[in-house]
Write a protein that holds these residues in place. Structure first.
Motif, mmCIF file in Angstrom:
data_model
loop_
_atom_site.group_PDB
_atom_site.id
_atom_site.type_symbol
_atom_site.label_atom_id
_atom_site.label_comp_id
_atom_site.label_asym_id
_atom_site.label_seq_id
_atom_site.Cartn_x
_atom_site.Cartn_y
_atom_site.Cartn_z
ATOM 1 N N ALA A 47 0.826 -1.212 0.000
ATOM 2 C CA ALA A 47 0.000 0.000 0.000
ATOM 3 C C ALA A 47 0.856 1.256 0.000
ATOM 4 C CB ALA A 47 -0.935 -0.007 1.208
ATOM 5 N N PHE A 48 2.032 1.186 0.631
ATOM 6 C CA PHE A 48 2.947 2.331 0.618
ATOM 7 C C PHE A 48 3.307 2.719 -0.811
ATOM 8 C CE2 PHE A 48 7.330 3.795 0.199
ATOM 9 C CZ PHE A 48 7.351 4.887 1.035
ATOM 10 N N TRP A 49 3.610 1.738 -1.660
ATOM 11 C CA TRP A 49 4.015 2.039 -3.034
ATOM 12 C C TRP A 49 2.827 2.386 -3.922
ATOM 13 C CZ3 TRP A 49 8.875 3.135 -3.529
ATOM 14 C CH2 TRP A 49 9.811 2.550 -2.681
ATOM 15 N N TYR A 50 1.647 1.817 -3.632
ATOM 16 C CA TYR A 50 0.458 2.156 -4.410
ATOM 17 C C TYR A 50 -0.180 3.466 -3.953
ATOM 18 C CZ TYR A 50 0.079 -2.272 -6.953
ATOM 19 O OH TYR A 50 0.293 -3.337 -7.806
ATOM 20 N N GLY A 51 0.090 3.867 -2.709
ATOM 21 C CA GLY A 51 -0.566 5.036 -2.135
ATOM 22 C C GLY A 51 -0.172 6.341 -2.809
ATOM 23 N N GLU A 52 -0.990 7.370 -2.575
ATOM 24 C CA GLU A 52 -0.777 8.715 -3.118
ATOM 25 C C GLU A 52 -0.543 8.684 -4.624
ATOM 26 O OE1 GLU A 52 2.364 10.502 -0.788
ATOM 27 O OE2 GLU A 52 0.893 11.217 0.655
ATOM 28 N N MET A 53 -1.380 7.884 -5.296
ATOM 29 C CA MET A 53 -1.310 7.767 -6.757
ATOM 30 C C MET A 53 0.099 7.357 -7.216
ATOM 31 S SD MET A 53 -3.677 11.012 -7.896
ATOM 32 C CE MET A 53 -3.751 10.464 -9.613
ATOM 33 N N LYS A 54 0.693 6.408 -6.464
ATOM 34 C CA LYS A 54 2.006 5.828 -6.783
ATOM 35 C C LYS A 54 3.117 6.871 -6.800
ATOM 36 C CE LYS A 54 -0.241 2.367 -9.750
ATOM 37 N NZ LYS A 54 -0.314 1.808 -11.112
ATOM 38 N N ALA A 55 2.970 7.886 -5.984
ATOM 39 C CA ALA A 55 3.958 8.974 -5.980
ATOM 40 C C ALA A 55 5.346 8.480 -5.607
ATOM 41 C CB ALA A 55 3.515 10.065 -4.999
ATOM 42 N N ASN A 56 5.440 7.503 -4.704
ATOM 43 C CA ASN A 56 6.755 7.007 -4.302
ATOM 44 C C ASN A 56 7.417 6.194 -5.406
ATOM 45 O OD1 ASN A 56 7.099 7.873 -1.431
ATOM 46 N ND2 ASN A 56 5.130 6.867 -1.272
ATOM 47 N N LEU A 57 6.624 5.431 -6.150
ATOM 48 C CA LEU A 57 7.180 4.693 -7.287
ATOM 49 C C LEU A 57 7.692 5.659 -8.347
ATOM 50 C CD1 LEU A 57 4.687 1.741 -7.918
ATOM 51 C CD2 LEU A 57 6.985 1.612 -6.974
ATOM 52 N N ILE A 58 6.836 6.591 -8.711
ATOM 53 C CA ILE A 58 7.172 7.518 -9.792
ATOM 54 C C ILE A 58 8.336 8.418 -9.401
ATOM 55 C CG2 ILE A 58 6.276 9.421 -11.193
ATOM 56 C CD1 ILE A 58 3.486 8.079 -10.909
ATOM 57 N N GLY A 59 8.408 8.786 -8.126
ATOM 58 C CA GLY A 59 9.456 9.685 -7.676
ATOM 59 C C GLY A 59 10.752 9.012 -7.270
ATOM 60 N N ALA A 60 10.788 7.678 -7.274
ATOM 61 C CA ALA A 60 11.999 6.967 -6.866
ATOM 62 C C ALA A 60 13.148 7.259 -7.831
ATOM 63 C CB ALA A 60 11.736 5.468 -6.804
ATOM 64 N N THR A 61 14.352 7.260 -7.305
ATOM 65 C CA THR A 61 15.550 7.501 -8.111
ATOM 66 C C THR A 61 16.436 6.261 -8.077
ATOM 67 O OG1 THR A 61 16.667 8.478 -6.201
ATOM 68 C CG2 THR A 61 15.510 9.977 -7.700
ATOM 69 N N PRO A 62 17.285 6.079 -9.086
ATOM 70 C CA PRO A 62 18.154 4.898 -9.099
ATOM 71 C C PRO A 62 19.100 4.902 -7.910
ATOM 72 C CG PRO A 62 18.789 6.443 -10.824
ATOM 73 C CD PRO A 62 17.465 6.916 -10.293
ATOM 74 N N TYR A 63 19.345 3.716 -7.377
ATOM 75 C CA TYR A 63 20.216 3.592 -6.211
ATOM 76 C C TYR A 63 21.650 3.893 -6.607
ATOM 77 C CZ TYR A 63 21.071 1.883 -1.456
ATOM 78 O OH TYR A 63 21.361 1.782 -0.121
ATOM 79 N N ASN A 64 22.333 4.623 -5.753
ATOM 80 C CA ASN A 64 23.652 5.139 -6.095
ATOM 81 C C ASN A 64 24.614 4.849 -4.955
ATOM 82 O OD1 ASN A 64 25.568 6.455 -7.574
ATOM 83 N ND2 ASN A 64 24.864 8.521 -7.085
ATOM 84 N N VAL A 65 24.543 3.615 -4.442
ATOM 85 C CA VAL A 65 25.288 3.271 -3.236
ATOM 86 C C VAL A 65 26.726 2.876 -3.584
ATOM 87 C CG1 VAL A 65 24.697 0.816 -3.229
ATOM 88 C CG2 VAL A 65 25.159 1.981 -1.070
ATOM 89 N N GLU A 66 27.633 3.196 -2.704
ATOM 90 C CA GLU A 66 29.028 2.799 -2.867
ATOM 91 C C GLU A 66 29.251 1.469 -2.146
ATOM 92 O OE1 GLU A 66 33.142 5.191 -2.469
ATOM 93 O OE2 GLU A 66 31.974 5.038 -0.645
ATOM 94 N N THR A 67 29.996 0.566 -2.769
ATOM 95 C CA THR A 67 30.215 -0.733 -2.141
ATOM 96 C C THR A 67 31.673 -0.951 -1.756
ATOM 97 O OG1 THR A 67 30.487 -1.741 -4.316
ATOM 98 C CG2 THR A 67 28.292 -1.810 -3.340
#
Length: 502
Positions: A47-67
């Protein structure tokens, strides 16, 4: 947010084939951590990802983590087979099939994994559906599951969405239940073991939920606590709270002295006032009452005193209504007239009021039944051809932004032995690729890929990219070498049942 791993000092060379007679004992090398371990938790994640008209999905950015791991234990030696070569067939390829396609058809098994990063913001990597006993397994890079940035066990709200495209979830959202990786990555962040296998629940799609336009919270004793609750609800995405406001809530069961913090005087009927004084207030002309109760009194003219009756009246008191009392009184030989109303000072609480939209979910079945699952290949000879499928995004070092990350891309080449001193990785493989690092982390390396059936054998996952010729353009992707210990981790994960969440 740390930056994507950019491999420096990458050395490459073909490996001679190696055969080890005894299989590796991998059971003790498996690390496992829970993601969403209850149905309710999984429902809230979806529900978190579907909520607010999928705003979190659409606004997500590619992960940029250092390993990069410095001064910690890592494996040593070149990528060599530790057992005989082995394969696990893809879903649908358990029996030998022959098919030919001149085109490169993109696999349905690829998609994006979404999660909350160490910075508290939504991000994504690439993931792949994999063959398993219950058709519920996803493969990706280890640092797309395990939180290497803040050293928490796992990343929050982890889901896999095959075929994701700009908010569309064609086969649903699959919430992660249990994550598996090699012990050396979980504990030491060993770059040679930077892979993870995640069991997911059945997929879900949103259905019409309910809307409560008059939702009200429980009472809070102070306005500060109500404001805090309001902020928490506004940040809560699994349920859609909107138009939230703080409203006063009078606690009619608690009378407090005038001047008490968080209190309010309220005009009341005589009957209420009388009850609050426990029957002692029998005379509305009484001079005093219980603390926290009292009256307002004003002097009025004789005309005002008599006007409500409409006729002359010789009475010296009466009730104008059920809360207003008027009376006359002789003072110093003259008649005076008064109007009295009554109040109680109640304790004041606060509530949060607004609109709440609940999101309904429906089950759409198992991941492997919906999109299939790739096979697994391990202890393979270095130098084989592989297709790499992923969602590259981000810029090359020279600033060129070749990929958007919106659509699935592919590249093709032969694997070669590689070392990456930045992460002390001695057992990795590389492939020539122009993929940029952001978004391509977790990309699937598929050997013997059958384009007509869109199936092959997973033989690696992208964990970083490199510019080996120093022209400011990435030209190489690298992956851990899948050996018998990789198969040992996979085998444990592939046997776990997950089930439905709704």
């Amino acid at each position: 947010m740390k930056r994507t791993l950019i491999l420096g000092g990458l050395s490459a060379g073909l490996l001679a084939s190696a055969v080890v007679a005894a299989p590796a004992q991998a059971a003790g090398d498996v690390a496992s951590d829970s993601l969403a371990n209850t149905n309710l938790a999984a429902q809230q994640v979806a529900a978190f990802w579907y909520g607010e008209m999928k705003a979190n999905l659409i606004g997500a950015t590619p992960y940029n983590v250092e390993t990069q791991v410095v001064g910690k234990h890592v494996s040593t030696g070149g990528p060599t087979a530790d057992t005989k070569p082995g394969i696990v067939p893809a879903i649908g390829d358990e029996k030998k099939t022959t098919s030919v396609s001149k085109n490169v058809n993109l696999p349905k098994t690829s998609g994006k994994v979404f999660f909350i990063g160490a910075d508290g913001k939504p991000h994504w990597c690439t993931g792949t559906s994999l063959q398993s006993s219950y058709k519920n397994l996803v493969a990706t890079a280890g640092h797309c599951v395990y939180d290497t940035a803040s050293n928490k066990a796992t990343l929050d709200k982890w889901v896999f969405i095959p075929g994701y495209y700009q908010g569309k979830t064609p086969w649903g959202i699959y919430v992660g239940k249990q994550a598996f990786t090699h012990y050396d990555f979980d504990v030491y962040e060993d770059g040679d073991r930077n892979y993870a296998f995640v069991n997911v629940y059945n997929g879900v799609l949103p259905v019409a939920g309910g809307t409560d336009v008059d939702w009200v919270s429980k009472p809070y004793p102070t306005k500060a606590l109500a404001e805090k609750a309001k902020a928490e609800l506004e940040a809560k995405k699994e349920t859609g709270y909107s138009k939230l406001e703080i409203i006063e809530y009078i606690d009619h069961w608690k009378i407090v002295p005038v001047g008490s913090p968080e209190s309010k005087k309220v005009d009341v009927k005589w009957s209420t006032f009388k009850a609050a004084n426990y029957g002692n207030a029998t005379n509305p002309q009484g001079p005093s009452y219980k603390p926290g109760t009292g009256f307002n009194e004003t002097a009025i003219s004789q005309a005002e005193f008599r006007a409500p009756q409409g006729v002359q009246d010789d009475g010296d008191d009466y009730w104008l209504n059920d809360s207003t009392y008027v009376y006359s009184k002789k003072i110093s030989g003259s008649w005076k007239y008064f109007k009295r109303t009554f109040w109680i000072n109640y304790d004041l609480d606060y509530k949060v009021k607004g609109i709440v939209l609940s999101i309904g979910l429906k089950d759409v079945g198992r991941l492997g039944d919906n999109v299939g699952g790739q096979g697994l290949a391990y202890n393979q000879k270095v130098g084989q051809s592989v297709y790499v499928f992923g969602y590259p995004s981000g810029k090359h070092p020279d600033g060129n932004h070749a990929f958007t990350g919106h659509t699935l891309k592919w590249t093709y080449g032969k694997t070669f032995a590689a070392k990456a001193s930045d992460i002390k990785a001695e057992e990795i493989i590389g492939v020539k690729s122009s993929f940029t690092g952001e978004g391509s982390l977790g990309s699937s390396w598929l050997a013997q890929y059958k384009s007509a059936r869109r199936l092959g054998y997973l033989n690696g996952v992208t964990i970083g990219v490199a510019d080996t010729d120093k022209n400011n353009r990435y030209d190489t992707s690298v992956s851990p070498y899948f050996d018998g210990e990789t198969y040992g981790v996979y085998k444990v994960a592939a046997a776990l049942w997950s089930g439905k969440i709704v």
